[in-house]
Design a protein around this motif. Structure first.
Motif, mmCIF file in Angstrom:
data_model
loop_
_atom_site.group_PDB
_atom_site.id
_atom_site.type_symbol
_atom_site.label_atom_id
_atom_site.label_comp_id
_atom_site.label_asym_id
_atom_site.label_seq_id
_atom_site.Cartn_x
_atom_site.Cartn_y
_atom_site.Cartn_z
ATOM 1 N N SER A 127 47.116 106.109 47.818
ATOM 2 C CA SER A 127 46.561 105.779 49.085
ATOM 3 C C SER A 127 44.902 105.312 49.119
ATOM 4 N N VAL A 128 44.370 105.997 48.165
ATOM 5 C CA VAL A 128 42.846 105.424 47.943
ATOM 6 C C VAL A 128 42.822 103.962 47.459
ATOM 7 N N LEU A 129 43.575 103.727 46.679
ATOM 8 C CA LEU A 129 43.977 102.400 45.968
ATOM 9 C C LEU A 129 44.207 101.394 47.154
ATOM 10 N N LEU A 130 45.118 101.588 47.887
ATOM 11 C CA LEU A 130 45.717 100.843 48.870
ATOM 12 C C LEU A 130 44.730 100.430 50.167
ATOM 13 N N VAL A 131 44.152 101.529 50.418
ATOM 14 C CA VAL A 131 43.323 101.347 51.792
ATOM 15 C C VAL A 131 41.929 100.959 51.241
ATOM 16 N N THR A 137 45.314 98.391 55.878
ATOM 17 C CA THR A 137 45.040 99.238 56.930
ATOM 18 C C THR A 137 45.910 100.854 56.746
ATOM 19 N N TYR A 138 45.512 101.721 57.456
ATOM 20 C CA TYR A 138 46.341 102.872 57.336
ATOM 21 C C TYR A 138 47.725 102.848 57.739
ATOM 22 N N SER A 139 48.046 102.014 58.661
ATOM 23 C CA SER A 139 49.457 101.755 59.001
ATOM 24 C C SER A 139 50.315 100.987 57.836
ATOM 25 N N SER A 154 45.429 112.215 56.158
ATOM 26 C CA SER A 154 45.320 113.298 55.772
ATOM 27 C C SER A 154 44.828 113.295 54.278
ATOM 28 N N ARG A 155 45.579 112.384 53.438
ATOM 29 C CA ARG A 155 45.320 112.284 51.772
ATOM 30 C C ARG A 155 43.815 111.763 51.748
ATOM 31 N N ARG A 160 37.920 112.078 50.530
ATOM 32 C CA ARG A 160 36.604 112.137 50.972
ATOM 33 C C ARG A 160 35.891 113.337 50.852
ATOM 34 N N LYS A 161 36.476 114.543 51.231
ATOM 35 C CA LYS A 161 35.873 115.764 51.292
ATOM 36 C C LYS A 161 35.604 116.099 49.861
#
Length: 174
Positions: A127-131, A137-139, A154-155, A160-161
């Motif tokens: 998810s980090v890699l793609l966005v 985009t998230y979508s 959510s991922r 980020r946290k």
């Protein structure tokens, strides 16, 4: 025009310097206000006078000629000091030159963040890699990974946290 041999010019300077040296040193002492600097300046003036003896006109005042040499050497020294101290030129610190390279701290932080990302579970890492790296985009990332968009959000929020916690206190990750 009077013919003067170079040997007589050199002799006039060489013979006259010992006679005027004490006065020359006092003159240098007045200029420099320092004994060591006066010694150095008087010696430099004598050396310059000997090197340029061909320019001296016998029969004229040797002391004035050598004092002029000493004064010019002293003025050059003062100018050189100003340049060395940055008084004669604009200081490098005052010149606004853009630094194209990231600071070392940025590189260290980036390396630490990449280490955290590499240690994530595969789903979060993808998810980090793609966005964040590929710019989807998230979508679009949700479509590529065949998950709901909320899962991507959510991922990424979890990542980020985690990174934020680490940046606040690196001991939190260990």
């Amino acid at each position: 025009m009077r013919w003067i041999s170079k040997k007589s010019q050199h002799s006039a300077v060489e013979d006259g310097l010992p006679q005027i040296y004490r006065r020359l040193w006092r003159f240098c002492m007045v200029l420099t206000k320092d004994r060591t600097a006066a010694d150095d300046l008087a010696q430099a003036a004598c050396e310059r006078a000997l090197v340029n003896a061909a320019k001296f006109s016998p029969g004229t005042d040797l002391d004035r000629w050598v004092f002029t040499i000493a004064r010019r050497l002293w003025l050059n020294e003062i100018r050189s000091r100003k340049v060395r101290r940055g008084e004669g030129l604009v200081a490098v610190e005052d010149v606004d030159i853009a630094d194209e390279k990231p600071a070392i701290e940025v590189n260290i932080l980036a390396r630490e963040v990449l280490d955290i990302v590499q240690a994530l579970p595969e789903a979060q890492r993808l998810s980090v890699l793609l966005v964040y790296v590929e710019g989807y985009t998230y979508s679009e990332a949700a479509t590529l990974l065949d998950v709901p968009i909320g899962t991507i959000m959510s991922r990424l929020s979890t990542v980020r946290k985690l990174i934020s916690t680490y940046v606040d206190d690196p001991r939190n990750l260990k």
